[in-house]
Design a protein around this motif. Structure first.
Motif, PDB file in Angstrom:
ATOM      1  N   LYS A 110      24.371 -11.819 -63.610  1.00  0.00           N
ATOM      2  CA  LYS A 110      25.715 -12.017 -64.166  1.00  0.00           C
ATOM      3  C   LYS A 110      26.647 -12.616 -63.111  1.00  0.00           C
ATOM      4  O   LYS A 110      27.458 -13.493 -63.400  1.00  0.00           O
ATOM      5  N   ASP A 111      26.528 -12.131 -61.861  1.00  0.00           N
ATOM      6  CA  ASP A 111      27.350 -12.665 -60.765  1.00  0.00           C
ATOM      7  C   ASP A 111      27.006 -14.119 -60.480  1.00  0.00           C
ATOM      8  O   ASP A 111      27.897 -14.951 -60.282  1.00  0.00           O
ATOM      9  N   PHE A 112      25.724 -14.442 -60.458  1.00  0.00           N
ATOM     10  CA  PHE A 112      25.307 -15.823 -60.199  1.00  0.00           C
ATOM     11  C   PHE A 112      25.834 -16.764 -61.284  1.00  0.00           C
ATOM     12  O   PHE A 112      26.281 -17.872 -60.992  1.00  0.00           O
ATOM     13  N   LYS A 113      25.801 -16.309 -62.520  1.00  0.00           N
ATOM     14  CA  LYS A 113      26.321 -17.123 -63.630  1.00  0.00           C
ATOM     15  C   LYS A 113      27.827 -17.331 -63.492  1.00  0.00           C
ATOM     16  O   LYS A 113      28.347 -18.421 -63.764  1.00  0.00           O
ATOM     17  N   ALA A 114      28.530 -16.281 -63.068  1.00  0.00           N
ATOM     18  CA  ALA A 114      29.985 -16.385 -62.871  1.00  0.00           C
ATOM     19  C   ALA A 114      30.299 -17.394 -61.771  1.00  0.00           C
ATOM     20  O   ALA A 114      31.223 -18.214 -61.907  1.00  0.00           O
ATOM     21  N   LEU A 115      29.533 -17.352 -60.685  1.00  0.00           N
ATOM     22  CA  LEU A 115      29.728 -18.288 -59.575  1.00  0.00           C
ATOM     23  C   LEU A 115      29.414 -19.715 -60.014  1.00  0.00           C
ATOM     24  O   LEU A 115      30.141 -20.664 -59.673  1.00  0.00           O
ATOM     25  N   GLU A 116      28.351 -19.890 -60.784  1.00  0.00           N
ATOM     26  CA  GLU A 116      27.990 -21.222 -61.281  1.00  0.00           C
ATOM     27  C   GLU A 116      29.075 -21.776 -62.201  1.00  0.00           C
ATOM     28  O   GLU A 116      29.365 -22.978 -62.180  1.00  0.00           O
ATOM     29  N   SER A 117      29.682 -20.903 -62.973  1.00  0.00           N
ATOM     30  CA  SER A 117      30.753 -21.323 -63.875  1.00  0.00           C
ATOM     31  C   SER A 117      31.957 -21.855 -63.092  1.00  0.00           C
ATOM     32  O   SER A 117      32.582 -22.850 -63.487  1.00  0.00           O
ATOM     33  N   ILE A 118      32.260 -21.210 -61.970  1.00  0.00           N
ATOM     34  CA  ILE A 118      33.369 -21.674 -61.129  1.00  0.00           C
ATOM     35  C   ILE A 118      33.053 -23.046 -60.553  1.00  0.00           C
ATOM     36  O   ILE A 118      33.912 -23.945 -60.520  1.00  0.00           O
ATOM     37  N   VAL A 119      31.791 -23.251 -60.117  1.00  0.00           N
ATOM     38  CA  VAL A 119      31.401 -24.552 -59.564  1.00  0.00           C
ATOM     39  C   VAL A 119      31.458 -25.630 -60.646  1.00  0.00           C
ATOM     40  O   VAL A 119      31.881 -26.759 -60.391  1.00  0.00           O
ATOM     41  N   GLU A 120      31.047 -25.283 -61.863  1.00  0.00           N
ATOM     42  CA  GLU A 120      31.137 -26.233 -62.978  1.00  0.00           C
ATOM     43  C   GLU A 120      32.585 -26.660 -63.212  1.00  0.00           C
ATOM     44  O   GLU A 120      32.864 -27.834 -63.498  1.00  0.00           O
ATOM     45  N   ASP A 121      33.506 -25.710 -63.081  1.00  0.00           N
ATOM     46  CA  ASP A 121      34.935 -26.034 -63.200  1.00  0.00           C
ATOM     47  C   ASP A 121      35.351 -27.011 -62.099  1.00  0.00           C
ATOM     48  O   ASP A 121      36.135 -27.936 -62.344  1.00  0.00           O
ATOM     49  N   MET A 122      34.821 -26.810 -60.892  1.00  0.00           N
ATOM     50  CA  MET A 122      35.137 -27.709 -59.774  1.00  0.00           C
ATOM     51  C   MET A 122      34.679 -29.135 -60.082  1.00  0.00           C
ATOM     52  O   MET A 122      35.418 -30.099 -59.865  1.00  0.00           O
ATOM     53  N   GLU A 145      38.636 -19.331 -55.193  1.00  0.00           N
ATOM     54  CA  GLU A 145      38.251 -18.385 -56.250  1.00  0.00           C
ATOM     55  C   GLU A 145      36.769 -18.023 -56.105  1.00  0.00           C
ATOM     56  O   GLU A 145      36.384 -16.854 -56.237  1.00  0.00           O
ATOM     57  N   PHE A 146      35.941 -19.023 -55.816  1.00  0.00           N
ATOM     58  CA  PHE A 146      34.499 -18.821 -55.616  1.00  0.00           C
ATOM     59  C   PHE A 146      34.246 -17.840 -54.467  1.00  0.00           C
ATOM     60  O   PHE A 146      33.508 -16.873 -54.605  1.00  0.00           O
ATOM     61  N   HIS A 147      34.895 -18.110 -53.328  1.00  0.00           N
ATOM     62  CA  HIS A 147      34.629 -17.292 -52.149  1.00  0.00           C
ATOM     63  C   HIS A 147      35.255 -15.900 -52.264  1.00  0.00           C
ATOM     64  O   HIS A 147      34.664 -14.920 -51.792  1.00  0.00           O
ATOM     65  N   ARG A 148      36.398 -15.798 -52.914  1.00  0.00           N
ATOM     66  CA  ARG A 148      36.995 -14.476 -53.112  1.00  0.00           C
ATOM     67  C   ARG A 148      36.115 -13.611 -54.022  1.00  0.00           C
ATOM     68  O   ARG A 148      36.042 -12.396 -53.837  1.00  0.00           O
ATOM     69  N   TYR A 149      35.469 -14.243 -54.976  1.00  0.00           N
ATOM     70  CA  TYR A 149      34.541 -13.500 -55.840  1.00  0.00           C
ATOM     71  C   TYR A 149      33.435 -12.887 -54.979  1.00  0.00           C
ATOM     72  O   TYR A 149      33.102 -11.708 -55.120  1.00  0.00           O
ATOM     73  N   ILE A 150      32.891 -13.687 -54.083  1.00  0.00           N
ATOM     74  CA  ILE A 150      31.835 -13.204 -53.186  1.00  0.00           C
ATOM     75  C   ILE A 150      32.352 -12.071 -52.302  1.00  0.00           C
ATOM     76  O   ILE A 150      31.680 -11.050 -52.126  1.00  0.00           O
ATOM     77  N   TRP A 151      33.553 -12.260 -51.759  1.00  0.00           N
ATOM     78  CA  TRP A 151      34.130 -11.218 -50.886  1.00  0.00           C
ATOM     79  C   TRP A 151      34.198  -9.891 -51.639  1.00  0.00           C
ATOM     80  O   TRP A 151      33.786  -8.847 -51.116  1.00  0.00           O
ATOM     81  N   GLN A 152      34.752  -9.948 -52.850  1.00  0.00           N
ATOM     82  CA  GLN A 152      34.975  -8.714 -53.612  1.00  0.00           C
ATOM     83  C   GLN A 152      33.671  -8.009 -53.961  1.00  0.00           C
ATOM     84  O   GLN A 152      33.603  -6.780 -53.961  1.00  0.00           O
ATOM     85  N   GLN A 153      32.623  -8.778 -54.245  1.00  0.00           N
ATOM     86  CA  GLN A 153      31.346  -8.172 -54.617  1.00  0.00           C
ATOM     87  C   GLN A 153      30.669  -7.472 -53.440  1.00  0.00           C
ATOM     88  O   GLN A 153      29.783  -6.647 -53.634  1.00  0.00           O
TER      89      GLN A 153
END
Length: 222
Positions: A110-122, A145-153
């Motif tokens: 689920k996290d990987f999909k969320a990160l991929e979605s952010i990159v798709e937006d980019m 936003e991508f990197h903050r997601y990683i930080w929080q996880q």
């Protein structure tokens, strides 16, 4: 009670001032070295100069503006050394975060999909129409936003606190980095490499992908 309310209102107005100036910097209204006039900010926001002055002092503490006696307030100019220091701090802390994410298996599909979605937006931003500067600003926001997601996880509270403390300086440094290259698509798609190595749990390749993502390192400017 009235005194407490007045203090709260002043503090709130100071935050409004700080946020306004930060957004003006990121949107290109103010560029490095530009003179920020208290009267101008006061008129735009429709408030007195006192909270403007206090808001500017807060920005000075963050290193975002420089107050020169008898001359005024200026957007801080970041030297190569300043940029390097900000990125060094980021790499040190974010590498630790990558170690926690991979070593403790903290990311799910689920996290990987969320990160991929952010990159798709980019990528959508880069391929869209509009001025290069505006696209760079929007990309910069998605990048963070991508990197903050990683930080929080990561669950690393103190590392995240430090990164959040220098968050705006990071955004300013990243704007410098993006403007130096002009290749926004590469900046966006670099993130797929980070995701790939997070998925395969290859820490060393993940760290290298992060370092290569910071263009100034990849280009050998530091």
């Amino acid at each position: 009670m009235q005194s407490s309310l007045g203090a709260y209102q002043r503090e709130n107005l100071c935050s409004v001032v700080a946020d306004y100036i930060k957004e003006a910097i990121l949107s290109g209204v103010y560029r490095e070295g530009d003179h920020i006039l208290e009267t101008e900010v006061s008129q735009v926001l429709g408030i007195s100069r006192a909270p403007v002055r206090e808001g500017i002092k807060e920005l000075e503490k963050e290193g975002i503006v420089t107050i020169v006696p008898r001359k005024g307030t200026f957007v801080t100019r970041f030297s190569i050394e300043d940029i390097k220091e900000v990125f060094d701090i980021r790499l040190l802390l974010e590498n630790d975060i990558l170690e926690r994410l991979i070593g403790e298996n903290k990311l799910s599909e689920k996290d990987f999909k969320a990160l991929e979605s952010i990159v798709e937006d980019m990528v959508t931003i880069v391929n869209g129409s509009g001025e290069l500067l505006k696209k760079a600003i929007m990309l910069n926001g998605k990048d963070m936003e991508f990197h903050r997601y990683i930080w929080q996880q990561s669950g690393s509270k103190r590392r995240v606190e430090i990164l959040e403390r220098i968050f705006f300086q990071l955004r300013m440094a990243m704007m410098y980095d993006t403007n130096e290259t002009g290749n926004l698509l590469v900046t966006a798609t670099d993130h797929y490499e980070i995701i790939k190595h997070l998925r395969s749990k290859d820490l060393e390749k993940c760290k290298k992908a992060l370092r290569d993502h910071i263009v100034s390192y990849k280009k050998g400017r530091f």
